[in-house]
Design a protein around this motif. Structure first.
Motif, short mmCIF file in Angstrom:
data_model
loop_
_atom_site.label_atom_id
_atom_site.label_comp_id
_atom_site.label_asym_id
_atom_site.label_seq_id
_atom_site.Cartn_x
_atom_site.Cartn_y
_atom_site.Cartn_z
N LEU A 7 6.95 -16.75 -1.26
CA LEU A 7 7.27 -17.30 -0.05
C LEU A 7 8.45 -17.65 0.49
CD1 LEU A 7 4.64 -20.37 -0.73
CD2 LEU A 7 4.37 -18.20 0.60
N LEU A 8 9.48 -17.55 -0.40
CA LEU A 8 10.97 -17.57 -0.33
C LEU A 8 11.28 -16.20 0.24
CD1 LEU A 8 12.50 -19.49 -3.23
CD2 LEU A 8 12.37 -20.25 -0.89
N ALA A 9 10.83 -15.01 -0.25
CA ALA A 9 11.19 -13.82 0.39
C ALA A 9 10.58 -13.59 1.84
CB ALA A 9 10.40 -12.60 -0.43
N ALA A 10 9.36 -14.32 2.07
CA ALA A 10 8.76 -14.22 3.53
C ALA A 10 9.65 -15.21 4.33
CB ALA A 10 7.46 -14.75 3.45
N LEU A 11 10.24 -16.23 3.68
CA LEU A 11 11.18 -17.12 4.59
C LEU A 11 12.48 -16.33 5.00
CD1 LEU A 11 11.79 -20.10 5.70
CD2 LEU A 11 13.08 -20.25 3.43
N CYS A 146 4.56 -7.28 18.12
CA CYS A 146 5.91 -7.53 17.45
C CYS A 146 5.79 -6.72 16.04
CB CYS A 146 6.30 -8.65 17.32
SG CYS A 146 7.74 -9.06 16.55
N GLY A 147 6.64 -5.78 16.01
CA GLY A 147 6.69 -4.97 14.68
C GLY A 147 6.95 -5.90 13.64
N LEU A 148 7.92 -6.76 13.65
CA LEU A 148 8.33 -7.84 12.83
C LEU A 148 6.99 -8.69 12.31
CD1 LEU A 148 10.26 -9.44 11.08
CD2 LEU A 148 10.76 -10.95 13.25
N VAL A 149 6.37 -9.00 13.20
CA VAL A 149 4.83 -9.97 12.95
C VAL A 149 3.97 -8.99 12.06
CG1 VAL A 149 2.95 -11.35 13.71
CG2 VAL A 149 5.50 -11.66 14.68
N TYR A 150 3.82 -7.77 12.61
CA TYR A 150 2.97 -6.98 12.24
C TYR A 150 3.22 -6.55 10.77
CZ TYR A 150 0.97 -6.31 16.92
OH TYR A 150 0.58 -6.42 18.09
N SER A 151 4.32 -6.48 10.52
CA SER A 151 4.82 -6.00 9.15
C SER A 151 4.29 -7.04 7.91
CB SER A 151 6.34 -5.78 8.93
OG SER A 151 6.56 -4.68 9.87
N VAL A 152 4.73 -8.27 8.62
CA VAL A 152 4.37 -9.58 7.53
C VAL A 152 3.02 -9.91 7.41
CG1 VAL A 152 4.90 -11.80 6.91
CG2 VAL A 152 6.66 -10.57 8.25
N LEU A 153 2.10 -9.55 8.65
CA LEU A 153 0.81 -9.69 8.43
C LEU A 153 0.33 -8.51 7.49
CD1 LEU A 153 -0.52 -9.91 12.13
CD2 LEU A 153 -0.69 -11.59 10.19
N LEU A 157 -2.06 -9.31 3.84
CA LEU A 157 -3.21 -8.78 3.30
C LEU A 157 -3.23 -8.76 1.81
CD1 LEU A 157 -3.63 -5.58 5.62
CD2 LEU A 157 -5.19 -7.36 5.62
N SER A 158 -1.94 -8.58 1.33
CA SER A 158 -2.09 -8.61 -0.36
C SER A 158 -1.83 -10.06 -0.90
CB SER A 158 -0.97 -7.99 -0.66
OG SER A 158 0.36 -8.35 -0.33
N ALA A 159 -2.00 -11.15 -0.04
CA ALA A 159 -1.87 -12.42 -0.63
C ALA A 159 -2.66 -12.75 -1.32
CB ALA A 159 -1.53 -13.41 0.57
N GLY A 160 -3.97 -12.42 -1.18
CA GLY A 160 -4.97 -12.88 -2.29
C GLY A 160 -5.92 -13.78 -1.65
N GLY A 161 -5.78 -14.12 -0.31
CA GLY A 161 -6.86 -14.99 -0.06
C GLY A 161 -6.48 -15.67 1.53
N ALA A 162 -7.34 -16.44 2.20
CA ALA A 162 -6.90 -17.02 3.49
C ALA A 162 -5.62 -17.91 3.26
CB ALA A 162 -8.11 -17.66 3.95
N LEU A 163 -5.75 -18.92 2.31
CA LEU A 163 -4.88 -19.83 2.24
C LEU A 163 -3.56 -19.22 1.87
CD1 LEU A 163 -6.68 -22.68 0.21
CD2 LEU A 163 -5.80 -22.78 2.77
N GLY A 165 -2.60 -16.18 2.63
CA GLY A 165 -2.01 -15.62 3.78
C GLY A 165 -1.35 -16.21 4.79
N ALA A 166 -2.01 -17.56 4.80
CA ALA A 166 -1.48 -18.60 5.80
C ALA A 166 -0.45 -19.20 5.34
CB ALA A 166 -2.77 -19.72 5.98
N ALA A 167 -0.10 -19.38 4.37
CA ALA A 167 1.20 -19.85 3.40
C ALA A 167 2.35 -18.75 3.77
CB ALA A 167 0.83 -20.20 2.29
N LEU A 168 1.87 -17.62 3.48
CA LEU A 168 3.09 -16.52 3.62
C LEU A 168 3.63 -16.55 4.83
CD1 LEU A 168 2.84 -13.08 1.90
CD2 LEU A 168 3.62 -13.29 4.21
N MET A 169 2.55 -16.55 5.98
CA MET A 169 3.04 -16.52 7.42
C MET A 169 3.64 -17.67 7.83
SD MET A 169 2.52 -13.46 8.71
CE MET A 169 2.51 -13.67 10.64
#
Length: 220
Positions: A7-11, A146-153, A157-163, A165-169
């Protein structure tokens, strides 16, 4: 809800990606900011716009996390495959941000097919006069190609679940917030700063290196 380090890396990716946000979201943020003349940029409108935009990112992240867990999550090597894809996307993103290779621009062009249907809906709420309008505009503009948003999306995919993935984004969205708020208040100065080649190369290089680090962790 996700690994704190991830999550810190995504931030951090959201913060570093601010060099790209100006070109993609600068027009609408500028329209919201400048439409009020001497009354100033209207911080309440900027906040409402960004809340709408960030909410759309979180929804997309939840969908991506669910999709990844559903399609490959049950396979022994499924998570590693998704993480490898995410790492490759982050490397491509870093090269794109730095201006070294713009392959992600083609992905943005493909996303433009959807955007042609969404954008007219957003324009119905312009000029933005109150926070409710800004919230709706932000929610629609969050789907801007947006390539930035698509890359984080892809990472979601590898986050492990809906919650997860939502937290990472959500973490990524928080990282983009300071840049877009500052853009509303100091648009011209910020534009001049992020267009400097060394700023773009530093930000892009940092993101690409993180992608390389993710790949090395998978193979070692």
């Amino acid at each position: 809800m996700g690994d704190p380090g991830t999550l810190l890396a995504a931030l951090a990716v959201g913060i570093l990606g601010g060099v790209h946000c100006l070109g993609m979201c600068g027009g609408i943020v500028g329209a919201i900011s400048m439409g009020h003349g001497r009354r100033g940029p209207g911080l309440n409108l900027l906040l409402a716009y960004n809340i709408g935009r960030m909410t759309s990112y979180v929804i997309a992240g939840a969908l991506a996390g669910w999709l990844g867990a559903t399609l490959l999550g049950g396979l022994p090597a499924g998570q590693a495959i998704l993480q490898g894809i995410a790492a490759l996307f982050l490397i491509l993103l870093g090269l794109y941000l730095a201006g070294w290779w713009s392959v992600l621009a083609r992905l943005e062009q493909a996303g433009g097919l959807l955007w042609r249907r969404v954008e007219p809906l957003g324009r119905r709420f312009l000029p933005v006069q109150h926070p409710g309008q800004a919230l709706l505009v932000g929610g629609l503009w969050g789907w801007l190609p947006c390539g930035l948003v698509y890359s984080v999306l892809a990472w979601s995919l590898s986050a492990g679940g809906a919650l997860e993935g939502a937290a990472l984004m959500g973490a990524f969205a928080l990282g983009t917030l300071p840049n877009l708020l500052l853009m509303g208040v100091f648009a011209a100065r910020l534009a001049a700063f992020v267009r400097r080649p060394w700023v773009r190369r530093l930000a892009g290089g940092a993101v690409a290196l993180y992608g390389v680090w993710m790949l090395l962790n998978l193979v070692m």
